[in-house]
Design a protein around this motif. Sequence first.
Motif, PDB file in Angstrom:
ATOM      1  N   LYS A   1       0.800  -1.229   0.000  1.00  0.00           N
ATOM      2  CA  LYS A   1       0.000   0.000   0.000  1.00  0.00           C
ATOM      3  C   LYS A   1       0.836   1.284   0.000  1.00  0.00           C
ATOM      4  O   LYS A   1       0.283   2.377   0.080  1.00  0.00           O
ATOM      5  CB  LYS A   1      -0.916   0.017   1.242  1.00  0.00           C
ATOM      6  N   ASP A   2       2.167   1.168  -0.072  1.00  0.00           N
ATOM      7  CA  ASP A   2       3.045   2.307   0.187  1.00  0.00           C
ATOM      8  C   ASP A   2       2.715   3.540  -0.656  1.00  0.00           C
ATOM      9  O   ASP A   2       2.552   4.641  -0.134  1.00  0.00           O
ATOM     10  CB  ASP A   2       4.510   1.910  -0.034  1.00  0.00           C
ATOM     11  N   ALA A   3       2.628   3.371  -1.975  1.00  0.00           N
ATOM     12  CA  ALA A   3       2.361   4.515  -2.840  1.00  0.00           C
ATOM     13  C   ALA A   3       0.988   5.110  -2.546  1.00  0.00           C
ATOM     14  O   ALA A   3       0.808   6.333  -2.557  1.00  0.00           O
ATOM     15  CB  ALA A   3       2.462   4.115  -4.309  1.00  0.00           C
ATOM     16  N   GLY A   4       0.011   4.264  -2.264  1.00  0.00           N
ATOM     17  CA  GLY A   4      -1.329   4.757  -1.950  1.00  0.00           C
ATOM     18  C   GLY A   4      -1.369   5.578  -0.676  1.00  0.00           C
ATOM     19  O   GLY A   4      -2.091   6.575  -0.594  1.00  0.00           O
ATOM     20  N   ILE A   5      -0.582   5.163   0.324  1.00  0.00           N
ATOM     21  CA  ILE A   5      -0.522   5.921   1.581  1.00  0.00           C
ATOM     22  C   ILE A   5      -0.007   7.326   1.325  1.00  0.00           C
ATOM     23  O   ILE A   5      -0.570   8.318   1.794  1.00  0.00           O
ATOM     24  CB  ILE A   5       0.376   5.202   2.597  1.00  0.00           C
ATOM     25  N   ASN A   6       1.083   7.425   0.573  1.00  0.00           N
ATOM     26  CA  ASN A   6       1.684   8.738   0.317  1.00  0.00           C
ATOM     27  C   ASN A   6       0.755   9.641  -0.485  1.00  0.00           C
ATOM     28  O   ASN A   6       0.649  10.843  -0.202  1.00  0.00           O
ATOM     29  CB  ASN A   6       3.027   8.564  -0.395  1.00  0.00           C
ATOM     30  N   VAL A   7       0.063   9.081  -1.472  1.00  0.00           N
ATOM     31  CA  VAL A   7      -0.879   9.883  -2.243  1.00  0.00           C
ATOM     32  C   VAL A   7      -2.066  10.296  -1.377  1.00  0.00           C
ATOM     33  O   VAL A   7      -2.491  11.461  -1.395  1.00  0.00           O
ATOM     34  CB  VAL A   7      -1.348   9.120  -3.495  1.00  0.00           C
TER      35      VAL A   7
ATOM     36  N   PRO B   1       7.645  12.729   4.724  1.00  0.00           N
ATOM     37  CA  PRO B   1       8.164  12.276   3.429  1.00  0.00           C
ATOM     38  C   PRO B   1       7.076  12.060   2.389  1.00  0.00           C
ATOM     39  O   PRO B   1       7.342  11.514   1.326  1.00  0.00           O
ATOM     40  CB  PRO B   1       8.808  10.935   3.800  1.00  0.00           C
ATOM     41  N   PHE B   2       5.829  12.479   2.681  1.00  0.00           N
ATOM     42  CA  PHE B   2       4.700  12.096   1.846  1.00  0.00           C
ATOM     43  C   PHE B   2       4.789  12.644   0.424  1.00  0.00           C
ATOM     44  O   PHE B   2       4.649  11.890  -0.548  1.00  0.00           O
ATOM     45  CB  PHE B   2       3.397  12.534   2.519  1.00  0.00           C
ATOM     46  N   ILE B   3       4.996  13.935   0.282  1.00  0.00           N
ATOM     47  CA  ILE B   3       5.081  14.523  -1.057  1.00  0.00           C
ATOM     48  C   ILE B   3       6.309  14.020  -1.809  1.00  0.00           C
ATOM     49  O   ILE B   3       6.184  13.603  -2.969  1.00  0.00           O
ATOM     50  CB  ILE B   3       5.068  16.070  -0.980  1.00  0.00           C
ATOM     51  N   PRO B   4       7.513  14.027  -1.208  1.00  0.00           N
ATOM     52  CA  PRO B   4       8.667  13.462  -1.921  1.00  0.00           C
ATOM     53  C   PRO B   4       8.440  12.014  -2.353  1.00  0.00           C
ATOM     54  O   PRO B   4       8.806  11.631  -3.464  1.00  0.00           O
ATOM     55  CB  PRO B   4       9.805  13.578  -0.901  1.00  0.00           C
ATOM     56  N   ASN B   5       7.815  11.216  -1.497  1.00  0.00           N
ATOM     57  CA  ASN B   5       7.581   9.820  -1.857  1.00  0.00           C
ATOM     58  C   ASN B   5       6.513   9.677  -2.937  1.00  0.00           C
ATOM     59  O   ASN B   5       6.622   8.822  -3.826  1.00  0.00           O
ATOM     60  CB  ASN B   5       7.178   9.012  -0.626  1.00  0.00           C
ATOM     61  N   ALA B   6       5.478  10.488  -2.878  1.00  0.00           N
ATOM     62  CA  ALA B   6       4.464  10.457  -3.938  1.00  0.00           C
ATOM     63  C   ALA B   6       5.076  10.871  -5.268  1.00  0.00           C
ATOM     64  O   ALA B   6       4.770  10.291  -6.323  1.00  0.00           O
ATOM     65  CB  ALA B   6       3.296  11.373  -3.575  1.00  0.00           C
ATOM     66  N   ASN B   7       5.954  11.859  -5.229  1.00  0.00           N
ATOM     67  CA  ASN B   7       6.648  12.279  -6.452  1.00  0.00           C
ATOM     68  C   ASN B   7       7.552  11.171  -6.984  1.00  0.00           C
ATOM     69  O   ASN B   7       7.641  10.943  -8.198  1.00  0.00           O
ATOM     70  CB  ASN B   7       7.473  13.538  -6.180  1.00  0.00           C
ATOM     71  N   LYS B   8       8.246  10.485  -6.067  1.00  0.00           N
ATOM     72  CA  LYS B   8       9.104   9.368  -6.492  1.00  0.00           C
ATOM     73  C   LYS B   8       8.277   8.276  -7.160  1.00  0.00           C
ATOM     74  O   LYS B   8       8.725   7.647  -8.132  1.00  0.00           O
ATOM     75  CB  LYS B   8       9.845   8.798  -5.283  1.00  0.00           C
ATOM     76  N   PHE B   9       7.092   8.037  -6.641  1.00  0.00           N
ATOM     77  CA  PHE B   9       6.201   7.049  -7.252  1.00  0.00           C
ATOM     78  C   PHE B   9       5.879   7.421  -8.687  1.00  0.00           C
ATOM     79  O   PHE B   9       5.994   6.604  -9.608  1.00  0.00           O
ATOM     80  CB  PHE B   9       4.921   6.922  -6.438  1.00  0.00           C
ATOM     81  N   VAL B  10       5.492   8.668  -8.903  1.00  0.00           N
ATOM     82  CA  VAL B  10       5.164   9.123 -10.253  1.00  0.00           C
ATOM     83  C   VAL B  10       6.375   8.971 -11.170  1.00  0.00           C
ATOM     84  O   VAL B  10       6.273   8.463 -12.300  1.00  0.00           O
ATOM     85  CB  VAL B  10       4.682  10.587 -10.231  1.00  0.00           C
TER      86      VAL B  10
END
Length: 500
Positions: free
Chosen positions: A289-295, A310-319
């Motif tokens: 669920k990692d990417a979903g949590i950050n988004v 780290p939510f926005i940086p991690n969501a950006n890394k996902f994209v």
Amino acid sequence: MGMVMIAVGILLIMAVLMTQESMASENYGEALTKSILFFEGQRSGKLPSNQRITWRKDSALRDGFQIPHTLSPDHFLNTKVDLVGGYYDAGDNVKFNFPMAFSTTMLAWSVIEFGKFMGRSDLKYALDAVRWGTDYLMKATGVPGYVFAVVGDPNADHSCWERPEDMDTSRRAFAVGKNFPGSEVSGEISAALAASSIVFKKHNLGYSSRLLNRARMVFEFADKYRGSYNDSLGPWVCPFYCNLGGYQDELVWGAAWLFKATKLPKYWNYVNKNIHSLNNFGEFGWDTKDAGINVLISKFVINSPSANKPFIPNANKFVCAVLPESPTASVSYSPGGILFKGRGSNMQHATSYSFLFLVYASYLNESNSQINCGGDVVASPKRLVQFARGQVDYILGNNPLKMSYMVGYGPKFPHRIHHRASSLPSLDDHPVHITCKGGSAYFESQNPNPNLLVGAVVGGPDLRDSYSDSRVDFTRSEPTTYINAPLVGALAYFNSHSSS
């Protein structure tokens, strides 16, 4: 020379993805209606009077009444429990509550984000689909100290080719408990109930409150008695839905949804305290669920520079791990442009990633933000929407085979899907009981399935865009609830934003 060829390949994929939008003329409204209809074909239990897929009939009406229930190979629970209802996850007749709960969470999230783009009829049936899941999950968590994880013996079921209406294999139920924990299945059920409580807050406040109260109880259980159901129920959940990503992500996922539903600081603190233990920011699905949590959390912090890590940086890394033009891309693409991951039922990645892209694009728009992927690659919200549209359009027929991978949509679609109920004659046409092995001839037949499971999206083509339409090739031809659930939200968005 090798680097030049790689660069050329990336440019070709980008060209395919970026031209799909102009080539497509998909009927997103029709596809949306059918994607929701699919869930009626997956229903277990006593079917309602407004059931629209009428070749399906009542099934598994005594689930939970066969005792004892299994806690581990050597420990049992001797209590009758009403476990009638819920969904069959795919083309078999087992109820796996881990992926079922994830599918329910994603249906709820689809309604939360994009329900406003559904017509009245589609929204009504989407709410029915969510509730069919939550009514069952409430039953599965109704015995204090236990959470039911599976109903039916997967090994016995998978040795048969039988209609759900005819099942004569064991309907034994399998649960986790204090001494035999299952934090992943419990955490995901908590997330599903919390997300659904938000959905029903506008439509049925009493039901919403019951869902939320149960979600909080199940989360406390999942967090207090930590462990993986692989250890207690491994002989039955593995290899079918073995948890490969650990259970910590489901705990954070559950807390994130509880925070969204309650705004209570204790859930926010839980997410912040535990988010750093997750590092699979490029993954999202029933297991991880990692990417979903950050988004999901990004909505609350996207305008707060001091709180967005780290939510926005991690969501950006996902994209950036998904976009083909990104220097950090880590997924493959077929020549026709569908994203490809290593696991079976590949379309689950195309639909779930597309859904996250659309959600995150809406949050980025609110903050007037873009994503810098490095190497002069900047992804705007419009680019995220464009990417998601390319994936959805590929599924609906804008691909090298000009074939829709949704049953019943378009002039060309799969006819031999790996699905017991669809491939066997209905009770209306064949009222005589079909035994466990009696259905083998239908499984092996080259004839099209007699019953159309309208709206079902199959696992999809291989990395070369080839599809054989073979019932035997289950990784390609089997539909699942967790392929369709995020697609419901994406189709609702495009139904209202057909030219964006």
